[in-house]
Design an enzyme around this catalytic site. Structure first.
Site, PDB file in Angstrom:
ATOM      1  CD  GLU A  22      -8.829  -7.880   0.108  1.00 17.35           C
ATOM      2  OE1 GLU A  22      -8.764  -8.957   0.609  1.00 17.35           O
ATOM      3  OE2 GLU A  22      -8.288  -7.143  -0.675  1.00 17.35           O
TER       4      GLU A  22
ATOM      5  CG  ASP B  75      -6.522  -9.824  -9.127  1.00 18.53           C
ATOM      6  OD1 ASP B  75      -6.204  -8.942  -8.493  1.00 18.53           O
ATOM      7  OD2 ASP B  75      -5.871 -10.377  -9.954  1.00 18.53           O
TER       8      ASP B  75
ATOM      9  CG  ASP C 205      -9.012  -8.819  -5.026  1.00 16.52           C
ATOM     10  OD1 ASP C 205      -9.210  -8.043  -4.010  1.00 16.52           O
ATOM     11  OD2 ASP C 205      -8.420  -9.111  -5.884  1.00 16.52           O
TER      12      ASP C 205
END
Length: 165
Positions: free
Chosen positions: A67, A140, A7
């Protein structure tokens, strides 16, 4: 297959390493690479690069799942996260780890079966899939584990076999 989920960020970079074999998940390691707001940005980028390199060299993932960036408000934040993401991608490239990108919608769909799932639902389903006692913190880290689960699901499909970066 061993997947490293990331992340991206520049203060907290969540990571999660997951083994996926015979449709079963096993968490290997998870946590966060962190940098202090008081440090020069170039130093923060170096710490991110070094931290991701260390994770890759320790756990030897077969793939990295990260991501896709999407920002619609704060341009400065978007640029800083993009720079951090760049050093993360560089670490993967230098270590010959293929990188695959997923949108938040793809992660939600893959983890919960529902593309409009709430963050809390994704975190709880990730916890269940990985047989963890509690949802990892910070958020996260949980997001990174969800990204690893997402790629594990996609890797068996024809779409998942395409290296996106």
């Amino acid at each position: 297959m061993r997947v490293l989920g990331i992340d991206p960020g520049y203060a907290i970079i969540g990571y999660g390493v997951v083994d996926y074999r015979c449709n079963r998940f096993s968490p290997v390691s998870f946590g966060a690479v962190t940098t202090a707001a008081t440090e020069k940005f170039s130093v923060r980028l170096e710490k991110i690069y070094d931290g991701i390199n260390e994770i890759i060299n320790t756990y030897k993932p077969d793939a990295m799942s990260i991501e896709k960036l999407f920002f619609n408000t704060n341009t400065k934040t978007a640029i800083d996260v993009a720079q951090a993401r760049g050093v993360i991608l560089l670490a993967a490239k230098k270590n010959n780890v293929p990188v695959f990108e997923y949108t938040p919608l793809q992660v939600k769909q893959s983890v919960t079966g529902y593309g409009r799932a709430e963050k809390k639902q994704i975190m709880e389903m990730t916890r269940i899939l990985l047989n963890l006692d509690k949802v990892p913190k910070p958020d996260d880290t949980a997001d990174a584990l969800a990204l690893a689960v997402c790629h594990s699901h996609h890797s068996g499909s024809a779409l998942g076999k395409i290296n996106l970066l």
